[in-house]
Write a protein that holds these residues in place. Structure first.
Motif, PDB file in Angstrom:
ATOM      1  N   GLY A  26       0.817  -1.210   0.000  1.00  0.00           N
ATOM      2  CA  GLY A  26       0.000   0.000   0.000  1.00  0.00           C
ATOM      3  C   GLY A  26       0.851   1.260   0.000  1.00  0.00           C
ATOM      4  O   GLY A  26       0.560   2.235  -0.711  1.00  0.00           O
ATOM      5  N   ILE A  27       1.920   1.248   0.778  1.00  0.00           N
ATOM      6  CA  ILE A  27       2.831   2.398   0.825  1.00  0.00           C
ATOM      7  C   ILE A  27       3.520   2.586  -0.523  1.00  0.00           C
ATOM      8  O   ILE A  27       3.667   3.713  -1.011  1.00  0.00           O
ATOM      9  N   ILE A  28       3.938   1.481  -1.154  1.00  0.00           N
ATOM     10  CA  ILE A  28       4.603   1.578  -2.458  1.00  0.00           C
ATOM     11  C   ILE A  28       3.650   2.132  -3.509  1.00  0.00           C
ATOM     12  O   ILE A  28       4.024   2.999  -4.312  1.00  0.00           O
ATOM     13  N   VAL A  29       2.402   1.683  -3.506  1.00  0.00           N
ATOM     14  CA  VAL A  29       1.416   2.179  -4.482  1.00  0.00           C
ATOM     15  C   VAL A  29       1.180   3.674  -4.285  1.00  0.00           C
ATOM     16  O   VAL A  29       1.147   4.448  -5.251  1.00  0.00           O
ATOM     17  N   VAL A  30       1.030   4.115  -3.041  1.00  0.00           N
ATOM     18  CA  VAL A  30       0.817   5.538  -2.764  1.00  0.00           C
ATOM     19  C   VAL A  30       2.034   6.348  -3.213  1.00  0.00           C
ATOM     20  O   VAL A  30       1.896   7.420  -3.820  1.00  0.00           O
ATOM     21  N   ALA A  31       3.249   5.859  -2.951  1.00  0.00           N
ATOM     22  CA  ALA A  31       4.468   6.567  -3.357  1.00  0.00           C
ATOM     23  C   ALA A  31       4.539   6.692  -4.878  1.00  0.00           C
ATOM     24  O   ALA A  31       4.884   7.758  -5.413  1.00  0.00           O
ATOM     25  N   ILE A  32       4.180   5.629  -5.598  1.00  0.00           N
ATOM     26  CA  ILE A  32       4.211   5.678  -7.068  1.00  0.00           C
ATOM     27  C   ILE A  32       3.192   6.677  -7.592  1.00  0.00           C
ATOM     28  O   ILE A  32       3.480   7.458  -8.504  1.00  0.00           O
ATOM     29  N   VAL A  33       2.005   6.686  -7.021  1.00  0.00           N
ATOM     30  CA  VAL A  33       0.969   7.634  -7.456  1.00  0.00           C
ATOM     31  C   VAL A  33       1.415   9.078  -7.205  1.00  0.00           C
ATOM     32  O   VAL A  33       1.248   9.950  -8.065  1.00  0.00           O
ATOM     33  N   ILE A  89       4.498  10.221  -7.027  1.00  0.00           N
ATOM     34  CA  ILE A  89       5.570  10.557  -7.976  1.00  0.00           C
ATOM     35  C   ILE A  89       5.001  10.801  -9.367  1.00  0.00           C
ATOM     36  O   ILE A  89       5.425  11.725 -10.070  1.00  0.00           O
ATOM     37  N   LEU A  90       4.015  10.008  -9.767  1.00  0.00           N
ATOM     38  CA  LEU A  90       3.405  10.206 -11.086  1.00  0.00           C
ATOM     39  C   LEU A  90       2.637  11.529 -11.158  1.00  0.00           C
ATOM     40  O   LEU A  90       2.652  12.208 -12.188  1.00  0.00           O
ATOM     41  N   LEU A  91       1.950  11.888 -10.088  1.00  0.00           N
ATOM     42  CA  LEU A  91       1.165  13.128 -10.099  1.00  0.00           C
ATOM     43  C   LEU A  91       2.050  14.372 -10.045  1.00  0.00           C
ATOM     44  O   LEU A  91       1.828  15.329 -10.782  1.00  0.00           O
ATOM     45  N   PHE A  92       3.022  14.367  -9.168  1.00  0.00           N
ATOM     46  CA  PHE A  92       3.811  15.568  -8.939  1.00  0.00           C
ATOM     47  C   PHE A  92       5.150  15.563  -9.665  1.00  0.00           C
ATOM     48  O   PHE A  92       5.715  16.621  -9.908  1.00  0.00           O
ATOM     49  N   GLY A  93       5.684  14.433  -9.976  1.00  0.00           N
ATOM     50  CA  GLY A  93       6.978  14.366 -10.639  1.00  0.00           C
ATOM     51  C   GLY A  93       8.109  14.571  -9.653  1.00  0.00           C
ATOM     52  O   GLY A  93       7.941  15.140  -8.580  1.00  0.00           O
ATOM     53  N   ARG A  94       9.276  14.073 -10.004  1.00  0.00           N
ATOM     54  CA  ARG A  94      10.417  14.167  -9.103  1.00  0.00           C
ATOM     55  C   ARG A  94      10.877  15.608  -8.922  1.00  0.00           C
ATOM     56  O   ARG A  94      11.296  16.006  -7.851  1.00  0.00           O
ATOM     57  N   GLY A  95      10.817  16.416  -9.962  1.00  0.00           N
ATOM     58  CA  GLY A  95      11.283  17.805  -9.894  1.00  0.00           C
ATOM     59  C   GLY A  95      10.454  18.647  -8.938  1.00  0.00           C
ATOM     60  O   GLY A  95      10.984  19.432  -8.162  1.00  0.00           O
ATOM     61  N   LYS A  96       9.141  18.467  -8.981  1.00  0.00           N
ATOM     62  CA  LYS A  96       8.271  19.253  -8.099  1.00  0.00           C
ATOM     63  C   LYS A  96       8.461  18.858  -6.642  1.00  0.00           C
ATOM     64  O   LYS A  96       8.440  19.705  -5.754  1.00  0.00           O
TER      65      LYS A  96
END
Length: 71
Positions: free
Chosen positions: A8-15, A17-24
């Motif tokens: 669950g933590i991994i799924v939330v982290a991936i979401v 990162i996908l929404l905000f991107g690493r740069g943001k």
């Protein structure tokens, strides 16, 4: 209510990162860090500042007490 598992933590982290991107996310963390440093600097400056002096021109006159009558 149960605690989230590792998946669950991994799924939330991936979401996130996908929404905000690493740069943001990196930029946001940089702003948070600069805010904390600014707060700490302000606290140090407040400790080093001398105590405020009382202005003698603003004096308060005492209120007259009514006389007590003995009965």
């Amino acid at each position: 209510m149960h605690a989230p598992g590792i998946w669950g933590i991994i799924v939330v982290a991936i979401v996130v990162i996908l929404l905000f991107g690493r740069g943001k996310i990196a930029g946001l963390m940089g702003e948070v860090a600069s805010g904390i440093k600014s707060f700490q600097k302000g606290m140090r400056d407040e400790e080093n500042k001398p105590a405020a002096q009382i202005d003698a021109s603003t004096t308060v006159e005492p209120v007259a007490q009514p006389e007590k009558k003995d009965a």
